[in-house]
Structures are given as structure tokens and as C-alpha cells.
Motif scaffolding. Sequence first.
Motif, PDB file in Angstrom:
ATOM      1  N   THR A   4       0.834  -1.194   0.000  1.00  0.00           N
ATOM      2  CA  THR A   4       0.000   0.000   0.000  1.00  0.00           C
ATOM      3  C   THR A   4       0.871   1.247   0.000  1.00  0.00           C
ATOM      4  OG1 THR A   4      -1.688  -1.191   1.251  1.00  0.00           O
ATOM      5  CG2 THR A   4      -1.872   1.200   1.183  1.00  0.00           C
ATOM      6  N   LEU A   5       0.495   2.192  -0.846  1.00  0.00           N
ATOM      7  CA  LEU A   5       1.099   3.516  -0.893  1.00  0.00           C
ATOM      8  C   LEU A   5       0.041   4.493  -0.403  1.00  0.00           C
ATOM      9  CD1 LEU A   5       3.257   5.611  -1.792  1.00  0.00           C
ATOM     10  CD2 LEU A   5       2.259   5.470  -4.064  1.00  0.00           C
ATOM     11  N   PHE A   6       0.296   5.138   0.725  1.00  0.00           N
ATOM     12  CA  PHE A   6      -0.610   6.137   1.285  1.00  0.00           C
ATOM     13  C   PHE A   6      -0.134   7.522   0.865  1.00  0.00           C
ATOM     14  CE2 PHE A   6      -0.830   2.591   4.283  1.00  0.00           C
ATOM     15  CZ  PHE A   6      -2.201   2.438   4.434  1.00  0.00           C
ATOM     16  N   VAL A   7      -1.047   8.345   0.394  1.00  0.00           N
ATOM     17  CA  VAL A   7      -0.736   9.722   0.009  1.00  0.00           C
ATOM     18  C   VAL A   7      -1.598  10.644   0.854  1.00  0.00           C
ATOM     19  CG1 VAL A   7      -0.711  11.411  -1.870  1.00  0.00           C
ATOM     20  CG2 VAL A   7      -0.237   9.003  -2.363  1.00  0.00           C
ATOM     21  N   CYS A   8      -0.963  11.601   1.519  1.00  0.00           N
ATOM     22  CA  CYS A   8      -1.712  12.542   2.348  1.00  0.00           C
ATOM     23  C   CYS A   8      -2.567  13.442   1.451  1.00  0.00           C
ATOM     24  CB  CYS A   8      -0.757  13.394   3.175  1.00  0.00           C
ATOM     25  SG  CYS A   8      -1.629  14.574   4.230  1.00  0.00           S
ATOM     26  N   ASP A   9      -3.855  13.517   1.762  1.00  0.00           N
ATOM     27  CA  ASP A   9      -4.738  14.362   0.948  1.00  0.00           C
ATOM     28  C   ASP A   9      -5.042  15.702   1.617  1.00  0.00           C
ATOM     29  OD1 ASP A   9      -6.595  13.672   2.892  1.00  0.00           O
ATOM     30  OD2 ASP A   9      -7.874  12.532   1.548  1.00  0.00           O
ATOM     31  N   ASN A  15      -0.674  28.900   1.484  1.00  0.00           N
ATOM     32  CA  ASN A  15      -1.452  29.587   0.435  1.00  0.00           C
ATOM     33  C   ASN A  15      -1.753  28.703  -0.778  1.00  0.00           C
ATOM     34  OD1 ASN A  15      -1.467  32.017   1.947  1.00  0.00           O
ATOM     35  ND2 ASN A  15       0.568  32.506   1.160  1.00  0.00           N
ATOM     36  N   GLU A  16      -1.718  27.400  -0.611  1.00  0.00           N
ATOM     37  CA  GLU A  16      -2.064  26.485  -1.700  1.00  0.00           C
ATOM     38  C   GLU A  16      -3.177  25.556  -1.243  1.00  0.00           C
ATOM     39  OE1 GLU A  16       1.196  24.333  -3.356  1.00  0.00           O
ATOM     40  OE2 GLU A  16       2.372  26.127  -3.728  1.00  0.00           O
ATOM     41  N   GLN A  17      -3.806  24.917  -2.197  1.00  0.00           N
ATOM     42  CA  GLN A  17      -4.829  23.916  -1.922  1.00  0.00           C
ATOM     43  C   GLN A  17      -4.177  22.544  -1.828  1.00  0.00           C
ATOM     44  OE1 GLN A  17      -8.186  24.449  -1.418  1.00  0.00           O
ATOM     45  NE2 GLN A  17      -7.547  26.588  -1.363  1.00  0.00           N
ATOM     46  N   PRO A  18      -4.726  21.637  -1.016  1.00  0.00           N
ATOM     47  CA  PRO A  18      -4.185  20.271  -0.969  1.00  0.00           C
ATOM     48  C   PRO A  18      -4.234  19.627  -2.358  1.00  0.00           C
ATOM     49  CG  PRO A  18      -5.758  20.623   0.804  1.00  0.00           C
ATOM     50  CD  PRO A  18      -5.847  21.820  -0.099  1.00  0.00           C
ATOM     51  N   ASN A  19      -3.161  18.913  -2.723  1.00  0.00           N
ATOM     52  CA  ASN A  19      -3.134  18.265  -4.042  1.00  0.00           C
ATOM     53  C   ASN A  19      -2.791  16.779  -3.956  1.00  0.00           C
ATOM     54  OD1 ASN A  19      -0.433  18.546  -3.407  1.00  0.00           O
ATOM     55  ND2 ASN A  19       0.127  19.637  -5.259  1.00  0.00           N
ATOM     56  N   GLY A  20      -2.901  16.214  -2.768  1.00  0.00           N
ATOM     57  CA  GLY A  20      -2.597  14.795  -2.598  1.00  0.00           C
ATOM     58  C   GLY A  20      -3.531  13.878  -3.361  1.00  0.00           C
ATOM     59  N   ALA A  21      -4.815  14.210  -3.395  1.00  0.00           N
ATOM     60  CA  ALA A  21      -5.774  13.361  -4.119  1.00  0.00           C
ATOM     61  C   ALA A  21      -5.466  13.351  -5.613  1.00  0.00           C
ATOM     62  CB  ALA A  21      -7.195  13.830  -3.863  1.00  0.00           C
ATOM     63  N   LEU A  55       4.426  17.476   0.422  1.00  0.00           N
ATOM     64  CA  LEU A  55       3.436  16.443   0.486  1.00  0.00           C
ATOM     65  C   LEU A  55       4.071  15.197   1.077  1.00  0.00           C
ATOM     66  CD1 LEU A  55       0.470  15.794  -1.207  1.00  0.00           C
ATOM     67  CD2 LEU A  55       2.093  14.244  -2.221  1.00  0.00           C
ATOM     68  N   ALA A  56       3.328  14.485   1.907  1.00  0.00           N
ATOM     69  CA  ALA A  56       3.836  13.284   2.559  1.00  0.00           C
ATOM     70  C   ALA A  56       3.201  12.030   1.965  1.00  0.00           C
ATOM     71  CB  ALA A  56       3.549  13.346   4.056  1.00  0.00           C
ATOM     72  N   LEU A  57       3.962  10.944   1.993  1.00  0.00           N
ATOM     73  CA  LEU A  57       3.439   9.640   1.585  1.00  0.00           C
ATOM     74  C   LEU A  57       4.144   8.560   2.372  1.00  0.00           C
ATOM     75  CD1 LEU A  57       5.567   8.078  -0.578  1.00  0.00           C
ATOM     76  CD2 LEU A  57       4.749   9.888  -2.030  1.00  0.00           C
ATOM     77  N   ALA A  58       3.549   7.382   2.402  1.00  0.00           N
ATOM     78  CA  ALA A  58       4.108   6.256   3.144  1.00  0.00           C
ATOM     79  C   ALA A  58       3.906   4.969   2.362  1.00  0.00           C
ATOM     80  CB  ALA A  58       3.441   6.141   4.516  1.00  0.00           C
ATOM     81  N   LEU A  59       4.810   4.030   2.563  1.00  0.00           N
ATOM     82  CA  LEU A  59       4.728   2.695   1.970  1.00  0.00           C
ATOM     83  C   LEU A  59       4.623   1.680   3.092  1.00  0.00           C
ATOM     84  CD1 LEU A  59       7.528   3.143  -0.704  1.00  0.00           C
ATOM     85  CD2 LEU A  59       5.120   2.685  -1.196  1.00  0.00           C
ATOM     86  N   ARG A  60       3.652   0.762   2.972  1.00  0.00           N
ATOM     87  CA  ARG A  60       3.428  -0.278   3.991  1.00  0.00           C
ATOM     88  C   ARG A  60       3.120  -1.602   3.315  1.00  0.00           C
ATOM     89  NH1 ARG A  60       1.861   0.897   9.395  1.00  0.00           N
ATOM     90  NH2 ARG A  60       2.644  -1.210   9.532  1.00  0.00           N
ATOM     91  N   ALA A  61       3.537  -2.682   3.966  1.00  0.00           N
ATOM     92  CA  ALA A  61       3.191  -4.041   3.552  1.00  0.00           C
ATOM     93  C   ALA A  61       3.473  -4.965   4.725  1.00  0.00           C
ATOM     94  CB  ALA A  61       3.998  -4.479   2.332  1.00  0.00           C
ATOM     95  N   PRO A  62       2.723  -6.050   4.847  1.00  0.00           N
ATOM     96  CA  PRO A  62       2.987  -7.011   5.917  1.00  0.00           C
ATOM     97  C   PRO A  62       4.413  -7.556   5.817  1.00  0.00           C
ATOM     98  CG  PRO A  62       0.903  -7.504   4.835  1.00  0.00           C
ATOM     99  CD  PRO A  62       1.588  -6.447   4.011  1.00  0.00           C
ATOM    100  N   PRO A  74       4.654  16.930  -6.306  1.00  0.00           N
ATOM    101  CA  PRO A  74       3.923  16.130  -7.292  1.00  0.00           C
ATOM    102  C   PRO A  74       4.307  16.419  -8.742  1.00  0.00           C
ATOM    103  CG  PRO A  74       2.446  16.817  -5.576  1.00  0.00           C
ATOM    104  CD  PRO A  74       3.749  17.536  -5.334  1.00  0.00           C
ATOM    105  N   GLU A  75       4.554  17.666  -9.070  1.00  0.00           N
ATOM    106  CA  GLU A  75       4.883  18.026 -10.452  1.00  0.00           C
ATOM    107  C   GLU A  75       6.235  17.469 -10.881  1.00  0.00           C
ATOM    108  OE1 GLU A  75       2.193  20.605  -8.414  1.00  0.00           O
ATOM    109  OE2 GLU A  75       4.340  20.409  -8.015  1.00  0.00           O
ATOM    110  N   MET A  76       7.094  17.151  -9.916  1.00  0.00           N
ATOM    111  CA  MET A  76       8.447  16.668 -10.224  1.00  0.00           C
ATOM    112  C   MET A  76       8.662  15.199  -9.898  1.00  0.00           C
ATOM    113  SD  MET A  76      10.923  19.708  -8.749  1.00  0.00           S
ATOM    114  CE  MET A  76      12.185  18.507  -8.472  1.00  0.00           C
ATOM    115  N   ASP A  77       7.932  14.671  -8.929  1.00  0.00           N
ATOM    116  CA  ASP A  77       8.304  13.404  -8.316  1.00  0.00           C
ATOM    117  C   ASP A  77       7.439  12.202  -8.672  1.00  0.00           C
ATOM    118  OD1 ASP A  77      10.485  14.558  -7.002  1.00  0.00           O
ATOM    119  OD2 ASP A  77       9.247  15.204  -5.317  1.00  0.00           O
TER     120      ASP A  77
END
Length: 116
Positions: A4-9, A15-21, A55-62, A74-77
Motif C-alpha cells: 500500500t502507498l498512502f498519500v496525504c490528501d 497559500n495552496e490547496q491540498p493536491n494529494g488526491a 506532500l507526505a506519503l508512506a509505503l506499507r506491507a505485511p 507532485p509536479e516533479m516526483d
Amino acid sequence: MTHTLFVCDTCCAENEQPNGATFAAALREAASADPDLRALDIRTVSCLNVCSEPLALALRAPEKAAYLFAGIIPEMDLADTLAMAKLFVQAEAGEITDARPAGRLRFCLKGRIPAL
């Protein structure tokens, strides 16, 4: 095994809007074209608690280490995020041992939690 890759929404720079979604949707679309990432579950989550470095994200797996990243642009990564996700999925021993193929994203790592 579910990866699972979690992306913070809720992450956003001042002064910006969230762009995680939007970033999560772009990741899903790009991952669907890669056979190694088609089974990757890309989810949005409200707050990964690294608000000072959006922006933050996480990777998880059992049975694998968990990884937390922040300062994602997001525009670069997009490609680097997908490369890191692929390294994570392919990490048979549970940890990413060489993150160089993930470019800039390897410098965005904030924490690694060992597997149980």
C-alpha cells in the motif's frame, strides 16, 4: 502480499490547496501501466503528520519495513515515487537496500520502521 502507498490528501504548502488526491490519481494511472505495480494499492489518507513538509506519503506491507516520505513535489516526483514503490514491492527481504533508482525521493525519506 498487499503493498500500500498512502498519500496525504490534506498536505499543502502555505497559500495552496491540498493536491494529494490529484497526485494519488496520477500515481494510480501511471502504476496501472506497469505490471510490477498493478497490484499496488494507492490510497489517500488525511494527515501523515509531517505537515511542515508537504506532500507526505508512506509505503506499507505485511512483514516489510514501513517508509515515510515528506517534501514530495507532485509536479516533479511522479516517476521517482513510482520507482520507489517498485523497489518496495520488489524488496523480498522486506527492506529497500539501494534507493538510488528512485532519484530525488530517496532524499525525502523521513523514517523507516522495521518490520515486526
